[in-house]
Structures are given as C-alpha cells and as structure tokens.
Scaffold this motif. Structure first.
Motif, PDB file in Angstrom:
ATOM      1  N   ASP A   1       0.858  -1.177   0.000  1.00 36.35           N
ATOM      2  CA  ASP A   1       0.000   0.000   0.000  1.00 36.35           C
ATOM      3  C   ASP A   1       0.901   1.236   0.000  1.00 36.35           C
ATOM      4  O   ASP A   1       1.611   1.488   0.964  1.00 36.35           O
ATOM      5  CB  ASP A   1      -0.888  -0.018   1.244  1.00 36.35           C
ATOM      6  N   MET A   2       0.857   1.983  -1.079  1.00 34.91           N
ATOM      7  CA  MET A   2       1.743   3.140  -1.180  1.00 34.91           C
ATOM      8  C   MET A   2       1.292   4.308  -0.312  1.00 34.91           C
ATOM      9  O   MET A   2       2.012   5.302  -0.186  1.00 34.91           O
ATOM     10  CB  MET A   2       1.834   3.609  -2.630  1.00 34.91           C
ATOM     11  N   ARG A   3       0.101   4.194   0.272  1.00 37.56           N
ATOM     12  CA  ARG A   3      -0.341   5.271   1.153  1.00 37.56           C
ATOM     13  C   ARG A   3       0.421   5.233   2.462  1.00 37.56           C
ATOM     14  O   ARG A   3       0.675   6.256   3.083  1.00 37.56           O
ATOM     15  CB  ARG A   3      -1.842   5.133   1.460  1.00 37.56           C
ATOM     16  N   ALA A   4       0.798   4.015   2.878  1.00 35.43           N
ATOM     17  CA  ALA A   4       1.357   3.853   4.212  1.00 35.43           C
ATOM     18  C   ALA A   4       2.708   4.527   4.378  1.00 35.43           C
ATOM     19  O   ALA A   4       2.975   5.170   5.383  1.00 35.43           O
ATOM     20  CB  ALA A   4       1.461   2.375   4.550  1.00 35.43           C
ATOM     21  N   ALA A   5       3.556   4.379   3.383  1.00 29.78           N
ATOM     22  CA  ALA A   5       4.887   4.953   3.505  1.00 29.78           C
ATOM     23  C   ALA A   5       5.469   5.154   2.119  1.00 29.78           C
ATOM     24  O   ALA A   5       5.009   4.555   1.155  1.00 29.78           O
ATOM     25  CB  ALA A   5       5.788   4.030   4.313  1.00 29.78           C
ATOM     26  N   ALA A   6       6.487   6.033   2.052  1.00 30.44           N
ATOM     27  CA  ALA A   6       7.094   6.317   0.759  1.00 30.44           C
ATOM     28  C   ALA A   6       7.851   5.095   0.252  1.00 30.44           C
ATOM     29  O   ALA A   6       7.854   4.797  -0.929  1.00 30.44           O
ATOM     30  CB  ALA A   6       8.017   7.508   0.876  1.00 30.44           C
ATOM     31  N   LEU A   7       8.509   4.401   1.158  1.00 29.79           N
ATOM     32  CA  LEU A   7       9.236   3.194   0.773  1.00 29.79           C
ATOM     33  C   LEU A   7       8.411   1.987   1.214  1.00 29.79           C
ATOM     34  O   LEU A   7       8.138   1.824   2.397  1.00 29.79           O
ATOM     35  CB  LEU A   7      10.614   3.183   1.445  1.00 29.79           C
ATOM     36  N   CYS A   8       8.002   1.180   0.224  1.00 20.30           N
ATOM     37  CA  CYS A   8       7.096   0.067   0.556  1.00 20.30           C
ATOM     38  C   CYS A   8       7.871  -1.190   0.889  1.00 20.30           C
ATOM     39  O   CYS A   8       7.642  -2.244   0.306  1.00 20.30           O
ATOM     40  CB  CYS A   8       6.144  -0.208  -0.606  1.00 20.30           C
ATOM     41  N   ASP A   9       8.826  -1.117   1.796  1.00 17.80           N
ATOM     42  CA  ASP A   9       9.574  -2.336   2.105  1.00 17.80           C
ATOM     43  C   ASP A   9       8.805  -3.230   3.065  1.00 17.80           C
ATOM     44  O   ASP A   9       9.143  -4.383   3.248  1.00 17.80           O
ATOM     45  CB  ASP A   9      10.991  -2.026   2.618  1.00 17.80           C
ATOM     46  N   LYS A  10       7.749  -2.663   3.670  1.00 20.57           N
ATOM     47  CA  LYS A  10       6.883  -3.531   4.471  1.00 20.57           C
ATOM     48  C   LYS A  10       5.601  -3.764   3.676  1.00 20.57           C
ATOM     49  O   LYS A  10       4.910  -2.819   3.333  1.00 20.57           O
ATOM     50  CB  LYS A  10       6.538  -2.846   5.796  1.00 20.57           C
ATOM     51  N   HIS A  11       5.332  -5.018   3.376  1.00 21.82           N
ATOM     52  CA  HIS A  11       4.129  -5.314   2.607  1.00 21.82           C
ATOM     53  C   HIS A  11       2.917  -5.210   3.520  1.00 21.82           C
ATOM     54  O   HIS A  11       3.031  -5.320   4.741  1.00 21.82           O
ATOM     55  CB  HIS A  11       4.222  -6.719   2.030  1.00 21.82           C
ATOM     56  N   SER A  12       1.737  -5.034   2.913  1.00 22.53           N
ATOM     57  CA  SER A  12       0.551  -5.049   3.771  1.00 22.53           C
ATOM     58  C   SER A  12      -0.166  -6.390   3.686  1.00 22.53           C
ATOM     59  O   SER A  12      -0.941  -6.730   4.564  1.00 22.53           O
ATOM     60  CB  SER A  12      -0.385  -3.894   3.437  1.00 22.53           C
ATOM     61  N   LYS A  13       0.086  -7.150   2.630  1.00 23.25           N
ATOM     62  CA  LYS A  13      -0.455  -8.507   2.579  1.00 23.25           C
ATOM     63  C   LYS A  13       0.583  -9.443   1.976  1.00 23.25           C
ATOM     64  O   LYS A  13       1.375  -9.024   1.137  1.00 23.25           O
ATOM     65  CB  LYS A  13      -1.736  -8.557   1.736  1.00 23.25           C
ATOM     66  N   PHE A  14       0.536 -10.674   2.409  1.00 17.15           N
ATOM     67  CA  PHE A  14       1.540 -11.639   1.974  1.00 17.15           C
ATOM     68  C   PHE A  14       0.829 -12.927   1.602  1.00 17.15           C
ATOM     69  O   PHE A  14       0.227 -13.588   2.446  1.00 17.15           O
ATOM     70  CB  PHE A  14       2.525 -11.864   3.135  1.00 17.15           C
ATOM     71  N   PHE A  15       0.848 -13.245   0.328  1.00 13.99           N
ATOM     72  CA  PHE A  15       0.110 -14.409  -0.151  1.00 13.99           C
ATOM     73  C   PHE A  15       1.068 -15.571  -0.342  1.00 13.99           C
ATOM     74  O   PHE A  15       2.053 -15.451  -1.069  1.00 13.99           O
ATOM     75  CB  PHE A  15      -0.568 -14.095  -1.483  1.00 13.99           C
ATOM     76  N   GLU A  16       0.740 -16.669   0.323  1.00  9.10           N
ATOM     77  CA  GLU A  16       1.622 -17.819   0.187  1.00  9.10           C
ATOM     78  C   GLU A  16       0.817 -19.092   0.420  1.00  9.10           C
ATOM     79  O   GLU A  16      -0.001 -19.162   1.343  1.00  9.10           O
ATOM     80  CB  GLU A  16       2.750 -17.739   1.215  1.00  9.10           C
ATOM     81  N   GLU A  17       1.051 -20.068  -0.415  1.00  7.91           N
ATOM     82  CA  GLU A  17       0.371 -21.336  -0.199  1.00  7.91           C
ATOM     83  C   GLU A  17       1.301 -22.250   0.581  1.00  7.91           C
ATOM     84  O   GLU A  17       2.463 -22.423   0.216  1.00  7.91           O
ATOM     85  CB  GLU A  17       0.026 -22.002  -1.534  1.00  7.91           C
ATOM     86  N   PRO A  18       0.809 -22.824   1.677  1.00  2.25           N
ATOM     87  CA  PRO A  18       1.678 -23.722   2.442  1.00  2.25           C
ATOM     88  C   PRO A  18       2.125 -24.896   1.577  1.00  2.25           C
ATOM     89  O   PRO A  18       1.343 -25.432   0.788  1.00  2.25           O
ATOM     90  CB  PRO A  18       0.780 -24.192   3.591  1.00  2.25           C
ATOM     91  N   GLU A  19       3.374 -25.257   1.724  1.00  2.46           N
ATOM     92  CA  GLU A  19       3.930 -26.309   0.883  1.00  2.46           C
ATOM     93  C   GLU A  19       3.430 -27.677   1.328  1.00  2.46           C
ATOM     94  O   GLU A  19       3.287 -27.942   2.520  1.00  2.46           O
ATOM     95  CB  GLU A  19       5.445 -26.258   0.978  1.00  2.46           C
TER      96      GLU A  19
END
Lengths: 446, 592
Positions: A254-272
């Motif tokens: 989300d680019m609203r949160a901060a100028a540098l988006c090094d922290k994601h707001s959502k993380f999509f991952e399927e468990p292996e």
C-alpha cells in the motif's frame, strides 16, 4: 485428468492469415503481446527490439467474415543493442514488456522496455502535408530570387495516410538489474518498473528522476535468497500494487502507508505440501507472472506447473488452482537439464474474468473456465489452421494406452513454447505468440 | 546577380520568403527560428493574408516537435495586432484550440496561457460568440487532453458572460470535477481555487463547496492532494464564520488522510493554510494537527512539517505565541532532533535556529541551546552544516560565544570529512564564520584549517580554499593577510608537488587585488617570476596566466622591467601551451 469436454468455453477459429516473418531468425522471436484498452490495436515486441502494431479492420458489409481481422498498422525499432562501457555489459534490444497508455488524443501511446530502458512511444497518423515553396517552384527547381514578387503561404494537401512512431520519453539509468515488468498506475500519471531486486516509480512526464519504492537487495549479496519476478498495479486502486517472488510468494503493498514500501501489507503464500517436496520444488514454485483481474478483486499467478487464482482478501491459500501440464512433473529432471524449467510463462484473463489462459509446450495453450471448471488444450500451428475451421482441442496422453488423437508426453516438442499471449479486453479474441508467429484466434461468428 | 529589384521594395520579400519556407525545413532549429519570427512573416503578409492563409496553415501544424509547438503557442498569445486588432482576435482561436489538445503538457499549458491572455482582448459579444463555445467544445471533447485544457479557461470567461452562459459554465465545471479520468479531475481540482475567486459567493457556497468536498474524498490520492491547495484559496474567500462548517471538515480529513502524500501536501502548505484560516482556528485546530504532522509515521511528512516549524511559529498570534511554542511545539521539536531519518533532522536543522529570535535570549539559552549543541554533534554532516549555515540568527540573540565550544569540534570534523562535497560546503561558510567569530578566534582555531585545504587532494577543494582566502582577506584586510596568509602561501612555491606549486599561483592570482600593490610587488611578484623556470610546463603556463592576472595591480615600471622579459622568454618556450598563454598575457597587458 478429466476427459476434455466437447463444450469448450469458446470456439476459436484460426486466422485466415498467420502473422509472421518468413525467415526464422532469433531476432524475430516474439517476446511480448499486448492489446490496447479498446482492443482496436494489438502490439507485439520481439527479440530484435522491434514493435509491431496491428489494427483491427473496421467492419465492412461486403466482407462480413473479415470482421476483426488485424492488419499491420505500424512497425518501428523501439530499442537498439547497446553496450554499457562502465560495466562491460551488453544490453540486449529484446522488448521485455509493452504497456499501452489510455488514449489521450488522436494519437496512441505505449511504453516499451528492454532490460534497462523504458521508452514512451507515440504512434500517430498524418494524412496531409504542406505544399508550395517560395524559393522553389513546384518541380523543386530553385527560383531566381529576383523573380519572387509574391509570398506564398504553404497549403496543406491530402496525401496517403502515414503512420509514424516517435519516441516521446526515454526513462533510463534507474535499473541495475534486468527490468521484468512495467505497469501503469490507475492515476495515469505514474508507472512502475520492476527489476530483479528493486521497483521504481516514475512520473510519465519526468525522465530524469524516479522513486525507489521497493528494494529487496540485501546488504550482502551472498544472503540473496529471492528475486522479484513480476509486478503490477491494481487496476483501479491507485495505491495498491503486488509483486511476486522466485519463492512463490506474492506481496501486496500500500503506497499510502509509507514512501518506501519495504513492508508489505499482505503476503500471499500457499503452504507447501511436504509430500510433494523435491529438489525442484523451489524452482517450479517460482512465479513467472502475476495479473490482477479486471474487476480488481482477484489476482492470478503462474508458476511452472500451475496457474492459481487468489482472492485479495485471503492470503492463506489460492482460491483456485489449475494444473497446466501436470504430466511434466515426472520429467522435471530433463526439463532442468535443457533449462526449460526456467521458462517464464505468462497468463491472461478474459474480458469478464471468467476464463483464464496460459501457455505450455508443443505450441499448446490452455484455457480454464472458472465457472464450469472445464478446461481445454488448443494448439497454435500452421498445420492445424485451416481457414474457417474450428480449432480442435488437443490432448496429451499420460501413461497407459495412447488413443488415436492423443499425443504422448515423450513426443512433445519443448522448443515450441507459448510464453506470451493476450486476450482482447471485451471480446473473445486472443493473440498467441508461438516463437516467431503470432496467431490471432477469435470466437466463431454465428 | 544585380540587386535591380531594390527600388520597388521587393528586395525585402526575399528574407521573408526564406522564413516562410523554413517553417517546414527538416532542421528543427530552422523551423524554430522561423516560428520565433512569426510576427515578421505576419507583418509582411498583412492582416488579411495572415487570417486567411497563415493561421489555417498553423492550425494544422500540430505534428511538429514540442519545442516548435511551444514557441508557436507562445507567439499566438501576442498576435492580436497582427490579425487586425481585437475585432479579429477570434481568428487566433482555431490554432490555439488545436494546440490545447496535444499530449505534451507544457505545450498545452502554454496554449491555455495564450488563450487566457487573448480572452481579455475579446469584446463581451465576441467572448460569448467565439470564446465561450471554444471552452465548451474543449470541455466536452472526446480526449482528456482537451478537457484538462478547458479547466484552465473557465475562470477567464466566467466574469464577462451573460447570466445564462454563466450557469452553463458552472455546469461544465461540475461535469469535469466528476470526470471519468483522474487527469481531468486533477486539472479541475487544481483550478478550483482560481474558479472560486471569480464565482459569486453564493455559488461558491452552493456549487463549489460540494465539488471541493467530493474532490477531497476522491479515490485517487493524486486528486485528493490537490484539494489541499484549493483549501487555501477557498478559505481566503469565505467569511470567517463559514470556515468551520465549510472548509474545516475537509481540512481535518486531509490531515488524517490514509495516504502519506496527502498529509505531506498539508504539511507542505501549512503556512498558507494557517494564514487562510486565521488565528482562532489555528490555535484550536491547526496546532494539534501540526503536532501530529511532526510526529507522522512517514519521514517525508515529518520532514515537510519540520521545514515549516519556524514559519508556523512566526505566524502564531502574538499574545499566545510563546505559550503555544513552549507547550506544544517545542516538545515535538525536541523529539525530531533525534529522529531516525536524516532528512527530517536536516530539514529541522535548517530552520530551528530561527526559533531563537522568536523565543528570546532566556528561552533560547535554556531550551534551544541544548538542541543546537546536540545537532552540532549529529552523525549526519548535512545536519551540522545546516546549523552552522544559520549561525547568524543565534548570534543576534545570545552571541556566538555560547556555542563556540561545541562549534569548533563540529567545524573541524566537517573540515576533515571523508566526503569532499561536505568539505566543500563547510569551506563556503568560512567567511561567514570568520565574520561572526572575530579575527582573534579565527587565527587561533580556524586558520590552520583554511591552509590545510590548500593542499587537499581534490582540486575542487583547493579551488574553493583559494577563493575562501580571498574573501577572508577582504574581511580582515591586507595587513592581516601579510602576517598570516602570504608567508604560508609563498612557502608552497618550493613544494616538491607541482600541484601545490600551482596552488601558490592560483592564490596569488586571487589575492593580489585584495592585498594591494605593495604586497603584490614586493612579496608575490618575485616568487611568480622565479617560478617561470619551473621544470613542469603546467606551472610555467600558469605563471603566464598569473602574471596576466596580477599585471593590472603592478606599477608600469615593474611591468616593463620585470614582467616583460619573463613573458618574452616564456613566449619562446618549447611547450605550445606555455607559448600560447605567454603571448596572450603580453597582449592583454599591452606588452607585445
């Protein structure tokens, strides 16, 4: 695997002309395909740095079957091979991506990129040219200045329609690694370019400055465990974008949160699934393409064997998973040896987000109907393309006895791959790039 | 060829004919030249042919390069006389209309600017008959480029049209404010303020405020942030009692927007907002908002707010200023001094010294001085530099001595910073510091630094150090120079490193004028002359250059007796460059 259905999602007829170049050089291999926002134009880029734009024929009463034929509109050299003298690196001219801008006046605009440089092109028509000089007569002979007793103002006269492509902006010197994606923001003012480790945000009017919004480069390159493989802006939320990684995960920022988006707001991952774990697990889970649905509710990711649809509101697992060519699971070893396992297949949505399409080997491409759960394998080839006929579904035989019209896994041609394809934004017209050939199929009329 | 046609004046046609033909030359530069002389062409053609032939041609030349189109758009803005005066000014509309739809923003903006300019030359009838229809056409154009251009034209025609047309214009503006494309909404938002200024107050309230509120909650960040600017203009127009109801809800919403870019915009425009809403709202509303911006989670926002600290404090109402600063602002400022982000700290450092004049001596010593001292020790050189560059503010209030104990280590550290740009920056403040610290302190502590820079390994530093010496001599005078600087400079003339020997020459060139004739002749000249025998050619040709430079300061007798023979000798040097500069010096000094 489920027996293929006779009731295909769509019936595609082959093109009466296959758009291709006669000779078969490396430079002719198509590297990207993209429709513009109305679908009237279709652009392809190739390894030789050229962009070819096709325009759809206007409907004509005399030849109703010619409706929707795409003809070459403009061809231009977008990128040239370069050499970076500071780093002793050759920069290929290959067009990695093309993105159209929304139309703003009578001209068309598109962004094209190779590994390092993004260019904004204007494609415009010119139908008139000025005539009449003062110092020359109409045959071009120089006139004696002493005979000039009257001033002539040039007059515009009609001429044959000319389509010209002009470079409007060159966005360079911002990427250390290879650009894999470009994506225009829904504010139509900015776009982003992503390379292996960083994503930059540009203003379309400013070429000498860009903002770094994602940087995953570790301080010590030996600690590098993943790279960015694709990135895209949300179709209507200007602040949201996603990027996928070689580890099979997707981050939404989300680019609203901060100028540098090094922290994601959502993380999509399927468990292996531990039972499926193998030497190749990590390679085949790498995501080669990510695309938001037109509605903006879903996104689709392609990895080596599957295509997955995710709901943006559910990070824990994909909503749907479709097997593209599961029969290759047993052949991963040889696919690793011939490097095919690193092929980057793209995937596309149809206009209503109900069908998805992605490529495979042997010039096969796959479609999955999300509602009926039916799927089909089609083939893009000259031999199969009899005019006005309907594309026959193909089937790959897995083990056991091979039936008449089936192909065995071992006879698949891995040099013929469908990496790039595009779907018309509102109609059932698809463009499929098979090495140096572009096939445009469309839904059967009547 | 004879110039026979001269008599009847046709001779003058030839240059015009060239200009007209070059309007379509393949070379952009020639086309540009022709466009820039468009008035000459129009003058030669006369008003009639300009209207019937030249303008139609120009209307269709929108295929050209941006710079040509930009020049054309600008020219047409002052073309009224050339088409026959205000009566015919509407003939200029077609070419400007087509320029107002091109994709290049600068060209479009220039076309709009010219349209605005010539709108004033329309009679009310023509405005209604020609100009206003053009605005409508643009406003309802298919492409957003034309609609964005329309946004800039409403405010110039609105005041001069009939009541019914006015209502149409308001309707068009409303439509554009809710356009499908963000580009048009941005254009509308950015023109909201200027349109509000020409609108009747009742319509501002009934029409514009709802539009303003809608734009301020647009889904696109880039639109919302433009509404902040409109806030300022609208607040200026409304009577104080309406502000609370009509503007403040939007402003409050913007200061708490989810997007940092919008909050950044609020911080950036804070002084304007503060002036527009007046002291009462400032005290009740803006002070808490400003505190929040100073504590924002995004560094860009904090930096923008930090930049405004001084201005905000200055503009606080006088009676409560000190209380507000001490109770509300200063605690936030204290936290910013140790911010994690260096841009925030350096933004603060560039304005914090200004607070001392507002707070007076006692508060400065008690509350601000510890902050200055902390910033002088900051790890980021830019922070220290910003403090040092603003020392004059503090000097006026408490005198610089209070700081000198901390100042010196900070200066020394900057002077020896590994980054040459940092060293360069501190050199540039030396004359200022010298002025404030006084000669005695300077000689004792800083002189050695100034001399050390002369032998820096970066040329830019040596060059700046030379220039610095000149400014110091201008400040402290020639006798100071003679006793402290000149001996050291001249001592370098026999340095084994030829770069240092050259520095001597550069210093002499720079200092001779400030030092005056006596020192130059007696002390500097002999050294320069001696160096003409240097074995390095670069030194020798710099001797020639230096002689050229100091020549005017010398007496003619010295010039003839001492300088001439040396230059003559250098003029026969085996090195080409030495010869060249020797000859040049002789010419300039009239010795040749």
């Amino acid at each position: 695997m489920k027996c293929f259905s006779r009731y295909l999602p769509y019936l595609f007829r082959p093109p009466s002309t296959i758009l291709s170049s006669s000779c078969h050089t490396e430079a002719d291999i198509i590297s990207t395909v993209e429709f513009n926002h109305t679908g009237e134009l279709l652009a392809t880029g190739d390894k030789g740095g050229r962009v070819v734009i096709f325009q759809r024929e206007q409907e004509s009463k005399n030849q109703p079957h010619r409706r929707g034929e795409y003809n070459v509109y403009s061809t231009f050299q977008s990128h040239e091979p370069e050499f970076d003298y500071l780093k002793s690196l050759e920069i290929e001219e290959k067009i990695n991506k093309i993105r159209w801008l929304p139309q703003q006046n009578a001209a068309y605009f598109l962004l094209s990129t190779n590994d390092k440089t993004v260019k904004l092109w204007k494609v415009s028509e010119r139908g008139r040219r000025p005539e009449g000089y003062n110092l020359k007569d109409d045959d071009g002979r120089i006139r004696d200045p002493s005979t000039i007793t009257m001033l002539r103002v040039p007059v515009l006269q009609p001429m044959d329609l000319m389509v010209e492509a002009t470079p409007r902006r060159v966005f360079s010197n911002a990427h250390t690694y290879h650009i894999n994606s470009i994506s225009v923001n829904s504010d139509y003012e900015t776009y982003m370019s992503a390379d292996d480790l960083r994503i930059n945000l540009w203003n379309l009017e400013i070429t000498n400055r860009s903002f770094n919004i994602v940087d995953i480069k570790p301080a010590n390159m030996e600690e590098l465990t993943e790279v960015i493989t694709a990135a895209e802006f949300h179709p209507n939320q200007c602040n949201t974008f996603v990027y996928s990684s070689s580890k099979g995960t997707i981050r939404l920022c989300d680019m609203r949160a901060a100028a540098l988006c090094d922290k994601h707001s959502k993380f999509f991952e399927e468990p292996e699934d531990p039972s499926n774990r193998s030497f190749f697990s990590e390679i085949i889970s790498s995501i080669s393409d990510v695309k938001f649905s037109h509605s903006g509710r879903y996104m689709m990711t392609r990895d080596y064997l599957t295509v997955k649809v995710w709901d943006l509101n559910m990070e824990s697992r994909p909503l749907e998973t479709y097997q593209v060519h599961d029969y290759l699971r047993s052949k991963l070893c040889s696919l690793y040896e011939n490097d095919c396992i690193f092929d980057k297949f793209e995937c596309v949505w149809n206009g209503s987000d109900s069908v998805i399409m992605t490529g495979s080997y042997n010039n096969f491409f796959r479609m999955f109907d999300r509602n009926t759960k039916r799927d089909v394998t089609l083939e893009a080839s000259r031999e199969n393309s009899k005019p006005r006929a309907i594309l026959k579904p193909r089937k790959v035989c897995v083990g056991g006895k091979r039936r008449k019209d089936e192909i065995s896994v071992d006879s698949l041609d891995f040099s013929k791959k469908i990496l790039h394809s595009a779907w018309h934004p509102s109609e059932n017209i698809i463009a499929v790039a098979a090495t140096n050939n572009l096939y445009i199929f469309q839904d059967k009329v009547n | 060829m004879s110039k026979m046609a001269g008599a009847d004046g046709d001779d003058s046609l030839y240059p015009i004919a060239v200009l007209i033909d070059e309007l379509r030359n393949e070379d952009v530069q020639l086309r540009l030249n022709s466009i820039k002389k468009l008035s000459t062409i129009a003058l030669a053609l006369g008003v009639e042919r300009t209207r019937t032939e030249l303008l139609p041609f120009l209307t269709d030349t929108i295929y050209d390069e941006d710079e040509v189109l930009l020049a054309l758009a600008e020219q047409l803005g002052s073309f009224t006389v050339l088409v026959g005066g205000p009566e015919y000014v509407h003939c200029l509309l077609p070419p400007l209309e087509s320029l107002a739809t091109v994709e290049e923003t600068v060209v479009r903006d220039k076309a709009v600017e010219s349209l605005r300019k010539i709108s004033h030359e329309h009679s009310p009838e023509d405005l209604e008959a020609h100009f206003e229809p053009l605005v409508k056409r643009l406003a309802s154009g298919d492409w957003f480029t034309s609609r964005t251009s329309a946004c800039g034209l409403f405010s110039v025609c609105y005041p001069r049209v009939s009541k019914s047309t006015k209502s149409e214009i308001r309707q068009h503006f409303r439509t554009l404010c809710s356009d499908d494309t963000p580009m048009v909404r941005r254009a509308a938002a950015s023109k909201l303020g200027e349109f509000a200024k020409v609108l009747e107050l009742e319509y501002v309230k009934s029409d514009l405020i709802p539009l303003f509120a809608a734009l301020a909650s647009d889904e696109q960040d880039s639109v919302r942030l433009l509404a902040v600017e409109a806030c300022v203009s609208i607040a200026q127009l409304l009577p104080q009692e309406d502000l609370e109801k009509l503007v403040m809800p939007t402003l409050r919403q913007a200061t708490e927007d989810k997007s940092w870019r919008v909050r950044y915009m609020v911080a950036d425009k804070f002084s304007e907002l503060q002036k527009a809403v007046g002291p009462e709202i400032t005290e009740n509303d803006l002070v808490p908002s400003f505190q929040n911006l100073l504590k924002d989670c995004e560094a860009e926002v904090r930096a923008a707010a930090a930049n405004k600290v001084k201005e905000f404090c200055e503009n606080l109402p006088a009676d409560s200023r000190e209380t507000i600063i001490m109770n509300s602002i200063l605690p936030c400022v204290k936290e910013l001094v140790s911010d994690t982000n260096q841009h925030v700290k350096s933004a603060l450092a560039s304005v914090i010294m200004g607070l001392s004049t507002i707070l007076g001596k006692d508060n400065t010593i008690e509350h601000l001085l510890p902050l200055f001292l902390a910033q002088l020790k900051d790890e980021c050189p830019e922070v220290r530099l910003n403090i040092i560059s603003n020392l004059d503010c503090v000097n006026e209030v408490i005198g610089i001595r209070q700081l000198s104990q901390s100042l010196l280590p900070a200066i020394v550290e900057l002077a020896e910073d590994a980054k040459w740009r940092v060293r360069l920056a501190i050199i540039e403040y030396m004359p200022l510091l010298a002025g404030q610290l006084g000669m005695e302190f300077f000689d004792e502590k800083l002189n050695s630094l100034c001399m050390a820079w002369l032998v820096d390994h970066v040329y830019a530093i040596r060059e700046a150090a030379t220039c610095n010496l000149m400014k110091l001599v201008e400040r402290f005078g020639a006798s100071w120079a003679q006793s402290t600087i000149v001996p050291k400079v001249l001592g370098m003339a026999s340095d084994p490193n030829y770069l240092h020997r050259m520095t001597t020459l550069f210093c002499i060139s720079a200092l001779s004028e400030a030092c005056g004739q006596e020192i130059t002749t007696k002390q500097m000249l002999p050294i320069v002359l001696k160096m003409s025998e240097d074995q390095v050619a670069n030194v020798r040709f710099n001797v020639a250059k230096s002689l050229q430079k100091i020549g005017p300061v010398l007496e003619n007798s010295a010039l003839q007796a001492e300088v001439r023979p040396v230059l003559e000798k250098l003029a026969t040097d085996q090195d080409m460059d030495v010869k060249y500069f020797a000859q040049e010096a002789m010419t300039v000094l009239s010795l040749a």
